[in-house]
Design a protein around this motif. Structure first.
Motif, PDB file in Angstrom:
ATOM      1  N   ALA A 395      10.961 -10.834  17.327  1.00  0.00           N
ATOM      2  CA  ALA A 395      11.793  -9.681  17.690  1.00  0.00           C
ATOM      3  C   ALA A 395      10.937  -8.508  18.145  1.00  0.00           C
ATOM      4  N   GLY A 406      13.801  -5.074  20.058  1.00  0.00           N
ATOM      5  CA  GLY A 406      14.227  -6.387  19.622  1.00  0.00           C
ATOM      6  C   GLY A 406      14.934  -6.252  18.287  1.00  0.00           C
ATOM      7  N   CYS A 408      16.120  -8.069  14.635  1.00  0.00           N
ATOM      8  CA  CYS A 408      15.886  -9.150  13.684  1.00  0.00           C
ATOM      9  C   CYS A 408      16.864  -9.005  12.532  1.00  0.00           C
ATOM     10  N   LEU A 433      11.375  -2.258  17.369  1.00  0.00           N
ATOM     11  CA  LEU A 433      12.008  -3.284  16.551  1.00  0.00           C
ATOM     12  C   LEU A 433      13.097  -2.665  15.693  1.00  0.00           C
ATOM     13  N   ALA A 771       9.943 -15.755  21.868  1.00  0.00           N
ATOM     14  CA  ALA A 771      10.434 -14.494  22.428  1.00  0.00           C
ATOM     15  C   ALA A 771      10.154 -14.404  23.921  1.00  0.00           C
TER      16      ALA A 771
END
Length: 968
Positions: A395, A406, A408, A433, A771
């Motif tokens: 992520a 990203g 998660c 993130l 990814a």
């Protein structure tokens, strides 16, 4: 399978509608299934119940207008994806299909009768459109009706005029807008109170239909105009007669399209026809309206949802109330909300969808599995990993590759603890993130609840923001704020803790949803002109200038501006490992092969997206020239002035914004590398080091060395896809493997090389590869087509091959993710460079290794004096290729350069995950030390005096063994 319920009409003229279960039907070819959020009520619905004007098979579901979210797609559907917000025209009555009617939770819709709606358009407003806009389009555009020119985005007046009778009605409101968009002048009728309303829709003149002289007044207004016909939009007594009279007195088209049956006898030359709105499903008008025109027109504000919606109830139980209220109202349409209360899981997933999140990485468990399932239903891809650590790594780097955070998703307690490496990786590398984690019920805090952990307190010191929404109303704002925090300024990790009672809770009727929609791209601050002038003047005085390019510049999408700067200034540059490709490695001013010389001699250093940390030896001697001055350009003010940097020479700003400013201050100045002793020494060092590297790569001995094996891989890859094509993404980790592959694997475009990064983290490889595959190729993408997740063009269009160069130790951290790759159909090519150890192995033959193992286990021959396996030892000859075979991939073994070349081609072409077990020699043992921390590191230890790689990072190498050096 979800359950469905509907408001049933149980028999002819029966009331009220009866709410009970209905089949949950999957869509057929060219159909979509919509989860309804709002439905409008039409006079036709009242007539079907009260007057039984339509032949129905009882019990029956009626209703034609819906707005909601797509949850299932039938074969052949190309215009929609799951989770999209749509309006749709339901054809249950005409098709005698209850599954295709509106008054239920889920409705089957033919894809040509639905339109995507913008995020700002509420469902209740969108629901007013489908039937009335279809009726308007049917009467205006069909061949056997008025046959008007079609609407366009940039219409110009065509000199023709049309009369719309009943402009403030539902159908009239849409007929006005469509006719104007087609280039026609519109004259209409409305009451005096609705006059301004229809003018805002585009009508040029408005006449009160109640005036006794209305027919004469309209005829006078139409004198001298090219008449295009009449559209009668109101089903009231007398309207059709007046429309027919006006048409009979006009020159031009004497045609009346009407929502009421026309008179049997018409004046000579006049024709009229009842508008059957359902007919557009069988001709090109449905595509014109719902596919070509409405989506863009609504999004751009050129077409508005009219008339206004009047919400008269919530829930299927109250639909009857709305039907009973039908009484010829104008400028409003009755709308009913289907308020199946949303759970917290749905609100979380919908917030992610509204933020533009396309994929979520993670591992599910109680209670976050509900979030993942809701996300999938909304069209978000969920990629399930075998370990939260790898999911977090994936992520974080997905955020780096795509330029947006990203996401998660993990369970609470141990799931959060396992995700901490991803948090650290995000923070240290400045990757955006958003970590979402479940947790135990809030009211059980401190009682020893299931997987209880105060994750907010635990992670607050390590994240940019950490939130725990206290109510369902707070969910959207918490996630929105955390997403923005991860995204803006210096990117990094943010965290949202989601207690089970929030995830599983159900919103109340008084709930508010908070903010929604995309977060705009972060501000790109520019630099102060005085600071730019100062550093430009300093650069012009440099005798040995150097530009250091880091991965921050790659994240900033600054490759074009940096390339322009280097071309203009002619200053030599040095890329950090993940800064490679911002300018092609083949560029003549690249000093990567003369790194030590460049650092030792540079006097003025411009840092672009790179930090003076251990990778750059803190800017300190003896690696650096003691007199070197560092000019920093960084998005983070906290970074300015660190270590050897001078804050007086620092510039706070976005690299992509600041570089053009700096170029303007440098004007026509350029460094003269051709006449500089500094560049001459750089070239000499480069030639020497490249010759040494070439000799190592050509080593014919067996077992292979790291250099000869990796060189064979690269020769083959480059023959398949040259670096300039930019179709290979390299993911590399492992001590010698990562170190050596940096110089052997050139790249020509940014963000095509991923490695252990600033935290020198082993175990990132498999997550990074997954990814990268999703960022560049998507999941289930058509071969030959690239995904749309990457915000900047990188190399030639088309899919990219993800190639992993893994040390055997590093591969072991996340090797089971090979199954994840296979599960999601990822054709990733993995090379495991197998020397049987961390840094080096203990033996080059199995017998010798077995003796060492026996000594370790106490079963060896004491007379041999063996001390056993060392701490760096791994098993001899581990069959890593079997990991691919067991999940349906391709497993290969290579022991010679020829076998490496053959395996590389097979792995490239096989179309599935492939693991190539590359057997190399054990290497030589020796003292291990962190060379970048040893300021007294002897010169000449390794190529160009550079340091090797360590288990958990760049820089550890075996002292004095002549191992290949690292270009950090």
């Amino acid at each position: 399978m979800p359950s469905n319920s509907a408001a049933w009409l149980m028999g002819e003229k029966e009331r009220p509608l009866e709410v009970k279960n209905a089949p949950y039907t999957l869509p057929g070819d060219n159909e979509i299934l919509i989860k309804n959020s709002a439905m409008a009520i039409n006079p036709a619905d009242w007539a079907m119940q009260a007057l039984a004007v339509w032949p129905l098979e009882y019990p029956s579901i009626i209703g034609a207008d819906i707005a909601g979210e797509v949850v299932e797609l039938g074969d052949g559907v190309t215009r929609f994806k799951k989770g999209e917000r749509v309006l749709a025209f339901a054809l249950g009555a005409v098709n005698k299909s209850n599954s295709q009617s509106a008054f239920q939770e889920y409705t089957i819709i033919q894809q040509q009768l639905a339109s995507v709606i913008p995020d700002f358009l509420a469902f209740e407003r969108a629901a007013v459109l489908p039937l009335c806009v279809a009726t308007a389009a049917a009467g205006l555009y069909q061949e056997d009706y008025l046959r008007l020119e079609h609407p366009t985005a940039n219409h110009s007046p065509n000199g023709k005029t049309i009369l719309v009778w009943g402009g403030s009605s539902s159908v009239g409101s849409n007929a006005i807008q469509l006719a104007v968009a087609s280039g026609y002048e519109v004259v209409t009728t409305a009451s005096s109170k609705n006059s301004e309303y229809v003018k805002k829709l585009g009508a040029s003149q408005v006449f009160d239909y109640r005036e006794a002289t209305v027919v004469d007044d309209i005829n006078s207004a139409l004198e001298g105009k090219q008449f295009a016909g009449v559209f009668d939009a109101i089903n009231t007594d007398g309207a059709i007669d007046k429309c027919v009279e006006i048409a009979s007195r006009r020159q031009g088209k004497k045609f009346v399209a009407t929502v009421r049956s026309p008179p049997e006898k018409l004046p000579s030359g006049v024709s009229a026809k009842f508008i059957f709105s359902y007919s557009i499903k069988d001709n090109e008008i449905s595509k014109l309206l719902y596919a070509d025109y409405l989506p863009k027109a609504l999004a751009e504000g050129r077409f508005v949802a009219a008339p206004d919606a009047l919400v008269v109830g919530k829930g299927l139980e109250n639909v009857q109330i709305g039907i009973d209220m039908m009484n010829g109202m104008s400028a409003r349409k009755l709308v009913h909300l289907f308020m199946a209360p949303s759970t917290g899981a749905h609100l979380i997933a919908r917030t992610l969808r509204d933020l533009g999140v396309a994929v979520v990485f993670g591992i599910v468990g109680i209670p976050v599995v509900e979030i993942a399932e809701e996300a999938i239903d909304l069209g978000i891809k969920f990629v399930g990993f075998r370990n939260e650590q790898t999911a977090g790594y994936a992520a974080s780097v997905y955020g780096y590759l795509t330029g947006r955070p990203g996401v998660c998703l993990v369970v609470g307690g141990p799931g959060v603890l396992h995700a901490i490496p991803g948090i650290s990786n995000s923070s240290v590398n400045a990757f955006p993130l958003l970590l979402l984690a479940g947790s135990s019920e809030a009211h059980l805090a401190s009682k020893g609840a299931f997987q209880e952990l105060d994750a907010v307190s635990f992670l607050t010191p390590h994240t940019k923001s950490a939130y725990r929404p206290a109510t369902l109303d707070a969910i959207s704002d918490a996630i929105h704020n955390a997403y923005r925090s991860a995204y803006y300024g210096r990117p990094g990790p943010s965290f949202v803790d989601l207690p089970a009672n929030i995830i599983q809770g159900v919103e109340s009727s008084s709930s508010t949803r908070g903010r929604a929609g995309l977060v705009p791209s972060p501000p790109r601050p520019s630099a102060e002109e005085t600071a730019l002038f100062r550093v430009a003047q300093l650069l012009k005085t440099a005798k040995s200038p150097l530009i250091v390019i880091g991965k921050g510049a790659a994240y900033a999408r600054a490759s074009e501006s940096i390339g322009s700067l280097v071309t203009q200034s002619q200053i030599p540059f040095l890329p950090t490992p993940m800064g490679k490709g911002i300018i092609p490695d083949s560029h003549p001013l690249n000093t990567a092969s003369a790194r030590s010389t460049a650092l030792r001699e540079a006097d003025i250093v411009l840092l672009l997206g790179a930090r003076l940390n251990w990778i750059l030896h803190f800017g300190a001697p003896p690696k650096w020239n003691p007199s070197a001055k560092f000019i920093q350009i960084d998005i983070s003010a906290d970074e300015l002035g660190k270590n050897a940097a001078d804050p007086a020479l620092a510039i706070h700003g976005d690299i992509a914004t600041v570089i053009p400013q700096l170029q303007a201050h440098l004007s026509t100045w350029s460094y003269k590398p051709e006449s500089s002793p500094y560049t001459s020494r750089l070239l000499a060092a480069k030639e020497k080091n490249l010759a040494i590297a070439a000799k190592k790569a050509a080593d014919p001995g067996l077992p292979m060395t790291h250099s000869s094996a990796l060189s064979a891989i690269e020769r083959t890859l480059h023959s398949i896809s040259p670096p300039d094509d930019g179709r290979i993404v390299y993911v590399s980790e492992g001590a010698n493997t990562m170190d050596i592959s940096r110089s052997i694997s050139p790249v020509s475009h940014p963000r095509l090389r991923l490695d252990a990064g600033t935290h020198a983290t082993m175990g990132v490889g498999m997550g990074y590869a997954i990814a990268a595959h999703i960022a560049y190729n998507g999941i289930g993408a058509v071969p030959g087509e690239a995904a749309i997740n990457v915000s900047e063009s990188v190399g030639k269009p088309g899919r990219k091959k993800i190639v992993c160069l893994e040390g055997d130790s590093a591969f072991g951290f996340s090797a089971m993710e090979v199954e994840t790759m296979a599960r999601y159909g990822m054709d990733i090519l993995i090379f495991v460079i197998n020397n049987g150890g961390v840094y080096h192995g203990d033996a080059d033959d199995e017998g010798r290794w077995k003796d060492l193992q026996d000594a370790t286990l106490g079963s060896g021959d004491p007379s041999k004096g063996e001390k056993g396996l060392r701490s760096t030892s791994l098993s001899f000859g581990t069959r890593y290729e079997d990991l691919a075979t067991m999940v349906g991939g391709l497993g290969l073994v290579a022991r010679t350069p020829e076998e490496v070349e053959e395996a590389t081609r097979k792995g490239w072409e096989c179309g599935k995950v492939c693991v190539v077990n590359v057997i190399v020699g054990k290497g030589e043992g020796g003292k291990l030390e962190f060379g970048w921390q040893a300021s007294s590191q002897p010169k000449g230890s390794g190529v160009d005096g550079k340091n090797g790689s360590g288990r958990n990072g760049d820089g550890m190498r075996e002292k004095g063994k002549g191992g290949r050096g690292s270009k950090l």
